[in-house]
Design an enzyme around this catalytic site. Structure first.
Site, mmCIF file in Angstrom:
data_model
loop_
_atom_site.group_PDB
_atom_site.id
_atom_site.type_symbol
_atom_site.label_atom_id
_atom_site.label_comp_id
_atom_site.label_asym_id
_atom_site.label_seq_id
_atom_site.Cartn_x
_atom_site.Cartn_y
_atom_site.Cartn_z
ATOM 1 N N ASP A 267 -21.209 2.151 9.174
ATOM 2 C CA ASP A 267 -22.617 2.172 9.562
ATOM 3 C C ASP A 267 -23.455 1.805 8.338
ATOM 4 O O ASP A 267 -23.414 2.491 7.317
ATOM 5 C CB ASP A 267 -22.990 3.567 10.067
ATOM 6 C CG ASP A 267 -24.330 3.597 10.777
ATOM 7 O OD1 ASP A 267 -24.936 2.529 10.957
ATOM 8 O OD2 ASP A 267 -24.768 4.701 11.159
ATOM 9 N N ASP B 221 -25.612 -3.359 12.951
ATOM 10 C CA ASP B 221 -25.341 -2.642 11.706
ATOM 11 C C ASP B 221 -24.235 -1.594 11.792
ATOM 12 O O ASP B 221 -24.054 -0.813 10.848
ATOM 13 C CB ASP B 221 -26.617 -1.971 11.200
ATOM 14 C CG ASP B 221 -27.173 -0.944 12.175
ATOM 15 O OD1 ASP B 221 -26.846 -1.022 13.367
ATOM 16 O OD2 ASP B 221 -27.938 -0.067 11.732
ATOM 17 N N GLU B 222 -23.476 -1.562 12.866
ATOM 18 C CA GLU B 222 -22.369 -0.606 12.916
ATOM 19 C C GLU B 222 -21.236 -1.131 13.788
ATOM 20 O O GLU B 222 -21.449 -1.916 14.708
ATOM 21 C CB GLU B 222 -22.823 0.768 13.398
ATOM 22 C CG GLU B 222 -23.356 0.806 14.810
ATOM 23 C CD GLU B 222 -23.653 2.223 15.280
ATOM 24 O OE1 GLU B 222 -22.859 3.141 14.986
ATOM 25 O OE2 GLU B 222 -24.679 2.413 15.961
#
Length: 364
Positions: free
Chosen positions: A13, A107-108
């Site tokens: 993350d 983003d993860e």
């Protein structure tokens, strides 16, 4: 985590991703409270730096509230094309370590590194190398959670943020779950957490103490999930071939609109965003949906399905216009419109993410 019989899952993350990209690219923003979004009356914070979070500024917070909490807050317009490019480079790093990558957003992502492509001693060291490679490639920090299933890995990644990592091993998993508040559990939203609280369920231990019959009585089809995670169990694989079910984009207007021409203009901008995604991935759907939220926050949707896919920009634009026109004339102002395409006839490209939600004042 070195036992080859145990799955090795890493949840990566990025730390305050959008805001961190802006601080990276503009040195004057470093160390300052930054919000990605617009400081307009109807603005919404898309992302906040850690400096801003100290004041209680979070994503989805109205901009007016954010400025009240942090008078020195700096608003930066979002640059989704930049975020997408950085995300692509991050995924190139992931691909050096495994083919089993399941993106959750820009983003993860989950990574299954059980096969140990690079011959690294442990999943812990693998996560450290991945984080170091991301920093080298993008100048950004990431946090990681390492465990034997996805549920625990995701929980663990939040445990040492920012720029840290945490592992939950098989021998510690069930006990570690017991002390955590259920509000932190993936799949337990605020409404469910409140309901659990009323039922005397505040921690993982409280949840584990309830019988399956009790959970089924109060939570229906979700009972099996809650029963399993309270024991640290999650058999879901990391699925790199997860099929996208829809793609959509929406915008919140600066003020409530009643003029049909202005409303249609907003719908057309969102249709253009969706079409660009569909065309770039060569993924086309049969169903077009228009979402409308009124000034009093009442929300409705209008949908139309065709026998074949919507394969041209003009067809998508016309469908969206026909749907929004079905609610004209409007008796009250409209604050938000959105357009979504679903029921894909060709599976979307693996690992793509949703189009970003456009906020007030943002050019299409």
């Amino acid at each position: 985590m070195a036992d080859t019989e145990v799955r090795k899952i890493i949840h990566v993350d990025m730390d305050a991703f959008f805001a961190s990209v802006e601080q990276r690219d503009d040195p004057s923003l470093r160390g300052r409270p930054v919000a990605v979004g617009y400081a307009a009356a109807r603005g919404v914070v898309a992302a906040a730096s850690y400096e801003a979070r100290k004041f209680g500024v979070r994503s989805a917070l109205p901009s007016v509230t954010a400025m009240r909490r942090c008078p020195d807050l700096v608003f930066v317009p979002p640059r989704f094309d930049v975020y997408q490019e950085v995300s692509r480079r991050i995924h190139e790093v992931f691909a050096l370590y495994t083919d089993l990558i399941q993106p959750l957003s820009l983003d993860e992502a989950y990574l299954d590194v059980t096969a140990n492509r690079r011959g690294i001693e442990t999943a812990w060291r693998t996560a450290k190398q991945i984080r170091a490679a991301i920093l080298e490639e993008t100048g950004l920090t990431a946090s990681a959670g390492i465990s034997y299933n996805k549920f625990l890995a995701k929980l663990a990644s939040d445990h040492r943020k920012p720029n840290g990592q945490f592992a939950v091993t098989p021998d510690m998993g069930p006990a570690w779950i017991e002390v955590l508040p259920v509000s932190r559990f993936h799949g337990v939203g605020p409404v469910t957490a409140d309901k659990m609280k009323r039922l005397g369920i505040a921690t993982g231990a409280d949840l584990r103490a309830k019988s399956f019959e009790f959970l089924q009585q109060h939570f229906g089809s979700s009972a099996g999930w809650y029963y399993a995670i309270s024991r640290g169990q999650d058999d879901r694989p990391v699925n790199p071939d997860r099929v996208r079910k829809s793609s959509g984009s929406e915008t919140t207007f600066d003020h409530d609109l009643t003029d049909p021409a202005e409303i249609e203009a907003g719908v057309l901008r969102m249709a253009e965003d969706v079409w660009n995604w569909c065309e770039s991935r060569r993924s086309f759907g049969r169903t077009v949906t228009v979402k409308i939220k009124y000034g009093d926050f009442r929300q409705i949707t209008r949908s139309r399905s065709q026998t074949g896919a919507v394969t041209t920009r003009d067809a998508l634009r016309q469908s969206a216009l026909d749907l929004v026109r079905s609610v004209f004339p409007v008796a009250k102002g409209i604050r938000l419109v959105g357009v979504t395409v679903s029921n894909f006839t060709d599976a979307p490209a693996t690992g793509e993410v949703e189009l970003p939600m456009f906020r007030e004042g943002q050019a299409a």
